[in-house]
Design an enzyme around this catalytic site. Structure first.
Site, mmCIF file in Angstrom:
data_model
loop_
_atom_site.group_PDB
_atom_site.id
_atom_site.type_symbol
_atom_site.label_atom_id
_atom_site.label_comp_id
_atom_site.label_asym_id
_atom_site.label_seq_id
_atom_site.Cartn_x
_atom_site.Cartn_y
_atom_site.Cartn_z
ATOM 1 N N LYS A 109 2.694 -5.783 -1.078
ATOM 2 C CA LYS A 109 3.332 -4.541 -0.657
ATOM 3 C C LYS A 109 3.802 -3.786 -1.896
ATOM 4 O O LYS A 109 4.510 -4.333 -2.732
ATOM 5 C CB LYS A 109 4.513 -4.855 0.264
ATOM 6 C CG LYS A 109 5.168 -3.637 0.893
ATOM 7 C CD LYS A 109 6.286 -4.072 1.836
ATOM 8 C CE LYS A 109 6.954 -2.870 2.465
ATOM 9 N NZ LYS A 109 8.094 -3.259 3.339
ATOM 10 N N HIS A 111 5.558 -0.878 -1.893
ATOM 11 C CA HIS A 111 6.714 -0.005 -1.671
ATOM 12 C C HIS A 111 7.851 -0.830 -1.065
ATOM 13 O O HIS A 111 7.677 -2.012 -0.772
ATOM 14 C CB HIS A 111 6.333 1.145 -0.731
ATOM 15 C CG HIS A 111 5.870 0.682 0.622
ATOM 16 N ND1 HIS A 111 4.592 0.236 0.854
ATOM 17 C CD2 HIS A 111 6.532 0.585 1.804
ATOM 18 C CE1 HIS A 111 4.469 -0.112 2.124
ATOM 19 N NE2 HIS A 111 5.630 0.080 2.715
#
Length: 225
Positions: A109, A111
């Site tokens: 991921k 963000h």
């Protein structure tokens, strides 16, 4: 020992009732025709996963292993680690101890909090929890993640040990996938039940007796002691 044996036999019976364990003829991932099939993905309701988690928790308690938290490899290990942490926290033997858990993402991921890990920080003695061990890929990835975080993989906890050797019929490996994992990483593998427990059910249930010979022959051909 009696409690451990009861937990194992109760789990085999529960798996049969839920349709997770079936007898017949099934082509499995290895290409073999197996006289039984175990699909933990069919524990797919709140009631069944809650009961399954209690079996996992009891197997871990019965093992006597010391641990600090659980880790569930994506994807099957995610609900298993979550539900088992709940079951352990409510287990009388834990005396109210709150059990942390974590799991990984398949994709990084980029963000928010980022990274591949979700849940509690990996630290201390970590139990890897999954449904079965076939090639051992998820275990390898989990061990690497845990060690890179500075924690210690303490054991692998699975639902069923098929006690089965890998490889072609004329070149069978000397060990099962479970034994290979234990030998490779130097950690124990704890299972709620094993093929031996399935055989115990077939030995004592007249309604299932018709399947005993086929399972026994399969175990003789591919099994490990």
């Amino acid at each position: 020992m009696a409690d451990s044996t009861q937990n194992r036999s109760d789990f085999v019976r529960f798996s049969l009732e839920q349709g997770v364990l079936r007898f017949g003829q099934f082509k499995v991932k290895s290409g073999r025709l197996s006289p039984y099939f175990f699909n933990a993905g069919l524990f797919n309701t709140g009631l069944s996963i809650g009961r399954l988690a209690k079996f996992y928790a009891q197997a871990l308690i019965d093992s006597g292993l010391k641990f600090d938290m659980l880790f569930g490899p994506a994807y099957k290990g995610i609900p298993l680690s979550t539900a088992t942490a709940v079951a352990l926290t409510g287990h009388p033997a834990m005396a109210g101890q709150d059990v942390p858990f974590a799991f990984n993402r398949k994709e990084v991921k980029d963000h928010g909090e980022g990274g591949v890990l979700v849940g509690a920080p990996l630290q201390g003695r970590v139990i890897i929890i999954d449904d079965v061990i076939t090639a051992g890929t998820s275990v390898r990835e989990s061990v690497n993640i845990i060690r890179q975080s500075g924690a210690e993989p303490a054991a692998v906890l699975i639902a069923l040990d098929r006690m089965e050797r890998a490889g072609a019929d004329d070149a069978l490996s000397p060990h099962s996938a479970v034994q290979d994992v234990s030998n490779t990483y130097g950690i124990p593998v704890v299972s709620i039940a094993s093929l031996g427990d399935i055989m115990g059910l077939l030995d004592h249930d007249p309604e299932l007796a018709e399947h005993r010979a086929a399972v026994a022959a399969y175990r003789s051909r591919y099994g490990v002691s």
